[in-house]
Each structure stands twice: as C-alpha cells, then as structure tokens.
Design an enzyme around this catalytic site. Structure first.
Site, PDB file in Angstrom:
ATOM      1  N   ILE A  40       1.467  -3.272  -6.481  1.00  0.00           N
ATOM      2  CA  ILE A  40       1.383  -1.968  -5.834  1.00  0.00           C
ATOM      3  C   ILE A  40      -0.083  -1.564  -5.695  1.00  0.00           C
ATOM      4  O   ILE A  40      -0.837  -1.584  -6.667  1.00  0.00           O
ATOM      5  CB  ILE A  40       2.121  -0.885  -6.651  1.00  0.00           C
ATOM      6  N   LYS A  41      -0.473  -1.207  -4.482  1.00  0.00           N
ATOM      7  CA  LYS A  41      -1.800  -0.654  -4.253  1.00  0.00           C
ATOM      8  C   LYS A  41      -1.670   0.855  -4.090  1.00  0.00           C
ATOM      9  O   LYS A  41      -0.876   1.337  -3.280  1.00  0.00           O
ATOM     10  CB  LYS A  41      -2.454  -1.249  -3.010  1.00  0.00           C
ATOM     11  N   GLN A  42      -2.466   1.599  -4.862  1.00  0.00           N
ATOM     12  CA  GLN A  42      -2.369   3.053  -4.825  1.00  0.00           C
ATOM     13  C   GLN A  42      -3.754   3.661  -5.023  1.00  0.00           C
ATOM     14  O   GLN A  42      -4.621   3.075  -5.689  1.00  0.00           O
ATOM     15  CB  GLN A  42      -1.428   3.545  -5.932  1.00  0.00           C
ATOM     16  N   TRP A  80       0.876  -1.161   0.000  1.00  0.00           N
ATOM     17  CA  TRP A  80       0.000   0.000   0.000  1.00  0.00           C
ATOM     18  C   TRP A  80       0.929   1.231   0.000  1.00  0.00           C
ATOM     19  O   TRP A  80       1.510   1.583   1.022  1.00  0.00           O
ATOM     20  CB  TRP A  80      -0.851   0.022   1.250  1.00  0.00           C
TER      21      TRP A  80
END
Length: 359
Positions: free
Chosen positions: A240-242, A204
C-alpha cells in the site's frame, strides 16, 4: 543486515524533533503488527493465496538494491509526466524527459525498483528489465482535460506490463471521489489478473473529495487514509502506498462541516489507538493494512527547500511506525542527478540503521 552509522547524522536533519521522533513509544503495541524482516516474503505471503510466481516477483522486489533482504523498500516513482504534466515535472531537470535517465537514477540510487508508465518502461525494457525490477503503473490522472477532474483512467493492460518484464503493477484509486467505485472495480480486476500472471500489486490509496478540505486538509487524516488502506488491502494489494498522515478526525470534521452523516468510526480510534504524534497516526495506517500484512510505503511528497530533512523525517516516522519503506519521486528527480542519488542513500540509511528501532 548492513549497519550504516547514520544515527549521529539524524540530529542535524531532524532538529528539535529528534528526541521526540527517535524515542517515542507508540500507543498501539508493535506486538500487534507483522513487522518487516529478512524473511518477509516467506513469513507473510507464503501462507496467503498468492501463487509461487507472485512469491518470486515479491522476492525479486524485496531482494534488490541497497535494502535487499531487509524487508524494506526504496522505490523511485515517476508518473508525474502524466499526472502533473511533463513540463511541471521535468522542467526543473530536463534530462528526465529521456526515460533512460529515470532508470539510471533508480539504479544509481540503490532502489529496489522503479515505478513508472508503460511508455517509459517499454522504451528501454530490453536494456534494463533484467537490471532493476520494473513496476508498471497502469492508470493515471491527467491535467490536460478542462475542467480538470479527479479520475484515474487505465492507460495500459496487465498483459503489457508482463510483456515488458515488470515484476509488479501499480494503480491508483481516488477513494471518496465520484469515480471511486468504478476505479475500485477496474483495479480489483487488474490486480487479480496480475496475480494470475505472477506479478505483485501496489495500490496508491489516495483520497479525493472537496469535502475533505475543511479547517484542515483531511485528505491527510489518519482515520480516512487508514480506511482507504484497508479497502486497498481487501482488493488484493500486496503493498500500500499512502501519504504520511498529518492530522486525524476526518469523519467528524466532514460530518460537522456538511451537516450530513458521513461514514462510521469509533471513539476508541482517537482515544486508544492514536494520538497527535505522527508515529501513532502512521501506525494506525499500518494497522489498517491488515496489521502490516500488506507493507505500507509512504510517499515522499513534493520537492521543496528542505527535501533532505523532510525525506529523513518521513523515513524515520514510517520505519518506527512499522511501515516497510519510502517511495520518493520529485524530491530526487527534480534536482541534480548526484544529489538525487545522495537523497536516496540517506533515506535507505535510515532503514539500514539498527539504532532506529520500531516504536
């Protein structure tokens, strides 16, 4: 790939933005990116330093749910019981105080995986670890400490995640915060250990600094979130968490507001690599994930009155930008169970539709 007749529904959900979102041509060519597909794990990770156990875990993650073997992900994240307090998170729908209902929602919703705390996963692991991939979130913020602080603290070890049957671990770094350097070191070490044990890693990549709030909230700026993504990929995140970007020019805005030099950028980022269009802003996030070698999943955001339209809009932007999926929590579990399942299926329909192409 399964083809779902979703295109005809989009006009109703996207409204006046439909033509703009569905027909936009991105400034950065998709030819520069590594794009999701059925061979994702073999094409992207088989040439990396990930060991065979990690490849197996990634394949299990990408090979589950309604989006199985498409290269796309639909994930239910529920760490809000710590991050936002159990009351703020579950009072709208008290069945989710019971961890079993969280897992059942992810299964019924056709998700690739469920991402939540080791407490939630550990309480039901023998019943569910073989039925849906587990992502164990290792660190959390909490709002019981006063005054509240922007920090992420490790609540669990990588070994705990492995023992309860997780195929992946997740963690948050608050880039830009006072504790970011310590968090980065802790997460880097945890991710390296997770890879040793054969688990995948999801970061995150969030921003936290009061200086990022000026005339706009630049926590959502493409240039700042893009750099956070690049740092996350550098320390070994497979995914990837965005948050979906809403603006740009964070470096300049902070420098101008504070009268101090802040970071480094290049004018070509704003003239050649991005525009004000949300697909271009999100493509810049993908570009910073090593040109898409680490899959970008955007978060669904808080629940509101127009959750279905907002979720579909985010999914369309993410897919057309070259991202690999959506991670949707409060929009799904803070409503009736059947409605949560319906929302997941609509999000997944966007990724299953061949009519919605990469910009």
């Amino acid at each position: 790939m399964v083809v779902t007749p979703v295109a005809h529904k989009l006009g109703d959900y996207l409204g006046d933005e439909a033509d703009d979102l569905l027909n936009h041509t991105a400034k950065v060519s998709k030819a520069l990116l590594h794009l999701p597909g059925s061979d994702w794990v073999s094409r992207i990770f088989a040439q990396s330093d990930r060991n065979p156990q990690v490849l197996r875990s990634l394949q299990q993650l990408y090979g589950s749910g309604r989006l199985a073997n498409t290269g796309y992900l639909s994930i239910l994240p529920v760490d809000q019981g710590i991050e936002h307090s159990a009351a703020a998170s579950f009072a709208p729908n008290p069945i989710y105080f019971d961890p079993e209902n969280i897992i059942e929602l992810a299964i019924a919703g056709g998700c690739n995986a469920v991402a939540t705390t080791v407490g939630v996963l550990g309480s039901v692991s023998r019943q569910y670890a073989h039925r849906i991939p587990f992502i164990a979130k290792l660190n959390h913020s909490e709002l019981l400490t006063f005054p509240n602080t922007n920090d992420q603290v490790m609540y669990a070890s990588v070994e705990q995640a492995w023992n309860l049957g997780a195929v992946a671990v997740g963690a948050t770094i608050y880039f830009g915060s006072e504790q970011a350097t310590r968090q980065l070191q802790e997460v880097r070490s945890a991710f390296a250990r997770a890879h040793e044990l054969g688990m995948a890693t999801i970061l995150w990549c969030y921003l936290r600094n009061s200086a990022f709030k000026q005339d706009q909230d630049y926590h959502l700026a493409a240039d700042l979130t893009g750099q956070a993504n690049h740092l996350g990929t550098t320390i070994g995140a497979d995914i990837i968490k965005q948050k979906l970007p809403e603006n740009n020019g964070g470096y300049r805005a902070v420098a101008q507001a504070t009268g101090q030099k802040f970071g480094r950028t290049d004018d070509r980022v704003y003239a050649d690599l991005t525009s004000e269009h949300p697909i271009d802003l999100t493509r810049y996030q993908v570009l910073n994930c090593y040109a898409g070698r680490a899959g970008l999943i955007n978060s669904g955001g808080a629940s509101g009155k127009n959750d279905f339209a907002a979720a579909i809009r985010t999914a369309v932007i993410n897919k057309r930008a070259g991202g690999c999926g959506l991670i949707s929590g409060r929009k799904t579990f803070q409503r009736d169970f059947a409605e949560g399942v319906k929302l997941f299926h609509l999000i997944q329909d966007v990724y299953l539709s061949e009519a919605i192409t990469i910009a």
